[in-house]
Design a protein around this motif. Structure first.
Motif, mmCIF file in Angstrom:
data_model
loop_
_atom_site.group_PDB
_atom_site.id
_atom_site.type_symbol
_atom_site.label_atom_id
_atom_site.label_comp_id
_atom_site.label_asym_id
_atom_site.label_seq_id
_atom_site.Cartn_x
_atom_site.Cartn_y
_atom_site.Cartn_z
ATOM 1 N N VAL A 86 31.048 1.167 -8.369
ATOM 2 C CA VAL A 86 30.089 2.348 -8.410
ATOM 3 C C VAL A 86 28.904 1.948 -8.959
ATOM 4 N N GLY A 87 27.747 2.016 -8.383
ATOM 5 C CA GLY A 87 26.699 1.577 -8.874
ATOM 6 C C GLY A 87 26.538 0.025 -8.426
ATOM 7 N N ASN A 88 25.416 -0.216 -7.905
ATOM 8 C CA ASN A 88 24.813 -1.832 -7.719
ATOM 9 C C ASN A 88 24.333 -2.203 -8.645
ATOM 10 N N GLU A 89 22.993 -1.815 -8.870
ATOM 11 C CA GLU A 89 22.163 -2.450 -9.959
ATOM 12 C C GLU A 89 22.314 -1.605 -11.323
ATOM 13 N N TYR A 90 22.289 -0.322 -11.188
ATOM 14 C CA TYR A 90 22.495 0.661 -12.629
ATOM 15 C C TYR A 90 23.834 0.809 -12.989
ATOM 16 N N SER A 91 24.129 0.870 -14.170
ATOM 17 C CA SER A 91 25.458 1.300 -14.604
ATOM 18 C C SER A 91 25.634 2.963 -15.004
ATOM 19 N N HIS A 92 27.043 3.284 -14.997
ATOM 20 C CA HIS A 92 27.018 4.806 -15.161
ATOM 21 C C HIS A 92 27.546 5.011 -16.566
ATOM 22 N N PRO A 93 27.248 6.224 -17.260
ATOM 23 C CA PRO A 93 27.846 6.709 -18.641
ATOM 24 C C PRO A 93 29.319 6.771 -18.594
ATOM 25 N N ASP A 94 29.979 6.744 -19.764
ATOM 26 C CA ASP A 94 31.243 6.595 -19.914
ATOM 27 C C ASP A 94 31.545 7.643 -21.153
ATOM 28 N N ASP A 95 30.911 9.007 -21.120
ATOM 29 C CA ASP A 95 31.114 9.671 -22.290
ATOM 30 C C ASP A 95 31.999 10.751 -22.019
ATOM 31 N N PHE A 96 32.393 11.598 -22.988
ATOM 32 C CA PHE A 96 33.530 12.671 -22.709
ATOM 33 C C PHE A 96 33.099 13.641 -21.946
ATOM 34 N N ASP A 97 32.040 13.994 -21.589
ATOM 35 C CA ASP A 97 31.724 15.031 -20.588
ATOM 36 C C ASP A 97 31.019 14.529 -19.542
ATOM 37 N N HIS A 98 30.815 13.373 -19.330
ATOM 38 C CA HIS A 98 30.114 12.487 -18.019
ATOM 39 C C HIS A 98 30.380 11.121 -17.954
ATOM 40 N N TYR A 99 31.361 11.132 -16.949
ATOM 41 C CA TYR A 99 31.880 9.795 -16.742
ATOM 42 C C TYR A 99 32.444 9.932 -15.148
ATOM 43 N N ILE A 100 32.827 8.744 -14.576
ATOM 44 C CA ILE A 100 33.406 8.940 -13.139
ATOM 45 C C ILE A 100 34.754 9.171 -13.338
ATOM 46 N N ALA A 101 35.133 10.170 -12.766
ATOM 47 C CA ALA A 101 36.600 10.723 -12.909
ATOM 48 C C ALA A 101 37.622 9.966 -11.753
ATOM 49 N N HIS A 156 25.576 6.366 -9.262
ATOM 50 C CA HIS A 156 26.353 7.206 -8.903
ATOM 51 C C HIS A 156 27.107 6.805 -7.499
ATOM 52 N N SER A 157 26.489 5.965 -6.653
ATOM 53 C CA SER A 157 26.717 5.559 -4.972
ATOM 54 C C SER A 157 27.818 4.828 -5.535
ATOM 55 N N PRO A 158 29.183 4.770 -4.458
ATOM 56 C CA PRO A 158 30.217 3.788 -4.448
ATOM 57 C C PRO A 158 29.755 2.808 -3.437
ATOM 58 N N PHE A 159 30.162 1.722 -3.425
ATOM 59 C CA PHE A 159 29.533 0.375 -2.572
ATOM 60 C C PHE A 159 31.082 -0.198 -2.239
ATOM 61 N N VAL A 160 31.518 -0.591 -0.945
ATOM 62 C CA VAL A 160 32.569 -1.111 -0.552
ATOM 63 C C VAL A 160 32.260 -2.479 -0.192
ATOM 64 N N ARG A 181 14.118 8.016 -2.936
ATOM 65 C CA ARG A 181 15.275 7.127 -3.046
ATOM 66 C C ARG A 181 14.358 6.194 -4.459
ATOM 67 N N GLU A 182 13.369 5.890 -4.005
ATOM 68 C CA GLU A 182 12.496 5.174 -4.933
ATOM 69 C C GLU A 182 12.262 5.713 -6.337
ATOM 70 N N ALA A 183 11.913 7.132 -6.280
ATOM 71 C CA ALA A 183 11.461 7.706 -7.523
ATOM 72 C C ALA A 183 13.107 8.013 -8.384
ATOM 73 N N LYS A 184 14.165 7.933 -7.646
ATOM 74 C CA LYS A 184 15.455 8.517 -8.456
ATOM 75 C C LYS A 184 16.152 7.041 -8.159
ATOM 76 N N LYS A 185 15.868 5.996 -8.004
ATOM 77 C CA LYS A 185 16.466 5.008 -7.699
ATOM 78 C C LYS A 185 17.822 4.858 -8.663
ATOM 79 N N ASP A 186 17.459 4.804 -10.155
ATOM 80 C CA ASP A 186 18.472 4.525 -11.047
ATOM 81 C C ASP A 186 19.675 5.623 -10.850
ATOM 82 N N TYR A 187 19.331 6.856 -10.752
ATOM 83 C CA TYR A 187 20.293 8.178 -10.824
ATOM 84 C C TYR A 187 21.148 7.817 -9.518
ATOM 85 N N ILE A 188 20.288 7.551 -8.302
ATOM 86 C CA ILE A 188 21.161 7.345 -7.053
ATOM 87 C C ILE A 188 22.282 6.207 -7.166
ATOM 88 N N ASP A 189 21.544 4.978 -7.457
ATOM 89 C CA ASP A 189 22.267 3.741 -7.576
ATOM 90 C C ASP A 189 23.691 3.940 -8.278
#
Length: 128
Positions: A47-62, A25-29, A15-23
């Protein structure tokens, strides 16, 4: 059935090593702990608490889904570019009308590159 990633299933070290990757992608209610039966109740899924997610044509939250136990309450679907092709947090406001005595809310988010992610359960007590 796709593999479901859960924040709590990942070891503390990973979780510490991959914190940005995990965060990112994780949804929070996000909602109040109590609601009134029969009245509209707002539930935000982010989706994401501290870190934002990409919005690319092949990598996005669908899509983002909100569940109460095994019952699907709602779904928001996105296309690439919804966030202006910028890294950002996907946020969805769901408005539901509780009819039972308790809600066990879970959110699901699907990343086109990294699969399905599930939130922790958020319990809500319903009053008359």
């Amino acid at each position: 059935m796709p593999k479901i990633n859960r924040y709590q299933d990942i070891s503390q070290i990973d979780r510490e090593a991959k914190k940005d990757y995990i965060d990112r992608h994780s949804p929070f209610v996000h909602c109040e702990d109590t609601a009134k039966k029969g009245e509209k109740f707002k539930v935000k899924v982010k989706v994401g608490n501290e870190y934002s997610h990409p919005d690319d044509f092949d990598h996005y939250i669908a899509y983002v889904q909100l569940w109460n136990g095994e019952t699907l309450l709602g779904q928001a679907t996105f296309t690439p570019g919804t966030l202006g092709n910028q890294k950002d947090h996907v946020e969805v406001d769901f408005y539901i009308v509780p009819t039972s005595n308790k809600l066990k809310l879970t959110a699901m988010a699907y990343c086109t590159k990294h699969g399905l992610w599930e939130s922790e359960v958020k319990e809500v007590t319903i009053s008359e």
